[in-house]
Design an enzyme around this catalytic site. Structure first.
Site, PDB file in Angstrom:
ATOM      1  CG  ASP A  67      -1.967  -1.060   1.202  1.00  0.00           C
ATOM      2  OD1 ASP A  67      -2.401  -1.409   0.090  1.00  0.00           O
ATOM      3  OD2 ASP A  67      -2.358  -1.547   2.277  1.00  0.00           O
ATOM      4  CE1 TYR A 127       3.844  -6.703   3.617  1.00  0.00           C
ATOM      5  CE2 TYR A 127       3.157  -8.970   3.946  1.00  0.00           C
ATOM      6  CZ  TYR A 127       3.216  -7.843   3.158  1.00  0.00           C
ATOM      7  OH  TYR A 127       2.654  -7.848   1.898  1.00  0.00           O
TER       8      TYR A 127
END
Length: 269
Positions: A67, A127
């Site tokens: 994003d 992540y």
């Protein structure tokens, strides 16, 4: 009836496939994916490749679509370039970096097997979410870690995290998700080291904003706004309003990926 043959994602005739590892500071980009009216990492890389003469190269494909504002430490990508592209892989990273802004860098480049696919061949994505846990903000972590001025209970956060591991319906932690919401969460761990904390997350795939929703919920536990045991009830509710808010994108990093043929270089474990 025999089982259908597995899909093969080979480059088209007249093209060869390259595998690269890319890192970027996400603050100036609308994410990885090309956008019509905003800068993206994909378009930035494509422009650099065109300056090297590969005008007919396809757009690069990444292991994950980050994003806006999300960083990457080691993003595997594949890139189909014409057979006539003469720059050898061992020189490609330096050549691309000469045409890239300081916020994006190619860490390595190599020839890829014809059936390697950065996205569909990926078996695990990792992540890291970083927190700066200190009374005062730190200028070197501004835009790269979420500042938390108060104390956090790391033990309680990890108790809540352990309850979320495994295969579950994670609808409560996703934002405007139209796909099926069952996912396998393989790692969710809070690692407090001094004032810079890391939350490590791993799974094959994630829902929209799922990682940021998970972190936001763990923060509620760490701040003693909800109990660690409440997270299990939030998961079972499947209601997004029950979970914590999505944390800011600037603390999130794509840290590495894994493939059936081996681990991507740059992987953080």
């Amino acid at each position: 009836m025999s089982a259908p043959a597995p899909k093969v994602y080979s480059p088209p005739a007249g093209f060869k496939r390259l595998r690269l590892t890319v890192a970027w500071d996400g603050r100036g980009y609308a994410g990885w994916q090309s956008q019509p009216n905003a800068p993206s990492v994909q378009d930035t890389l494509q422009a650099a490749m065109q300056k090297l003469g590969a005008n007919s190269a396809f757009r690069p494909v990444a292991a994950g679509r980050t994003d806006a504002g999300v960083h990457a430490e080691a993003m595997p990508i594949h890139w189909d370039v014409p057979d006539s592209f003469g720059l050898p892989p061992e020189r490609l990273a330096r050549a691309l970096n000469a045409h890239l802004p300081p916020s994006v860098a190619v860490l390595e480049a190599m020839d890829a097997p014809t059936d390697f696919h950065a996205r569909f061949g990926c078996t695990e994505r990792q992540y890291i979410y970083r927190l700066w846990v200190a009374p005062q903000r730190h200028p070197l972590w501004d835009g790269r870690a979420l500042h938390i001025a108060g104390k956090l209970d790391a033990a309680a956060m990890n108790r809540a995290a352990w309850a979320l591991l495994g295969t579950h319906d994670f609808a409560a932690f996703a934002t405007q998700e139209e796909r099926q919401t069952v996912r396998e969460l393989r790692r969710l761990e809070v690692r407090p080291v001094g004032q810079l904390w890391e939350i490590h997350v791993a799974g094959e795939s994630f829902l929209r904003h799922m990682v940021r929703g998970l972190v936001g919920t763990l923060l509620l536990v760490g701040q003693e706004k909800i109990a660690a045991e409440d997270v299990q009830h939030i998961l079972q509710s499947r209601q997004r309003a029950q979970a914590g808010a999505n944390v800011a994108a600037h603390g999130l990093y794509f840290a590495g990926a894994e493939y059936a043929c081996g681990v991507s270089k740059g992987l953080r474990v």
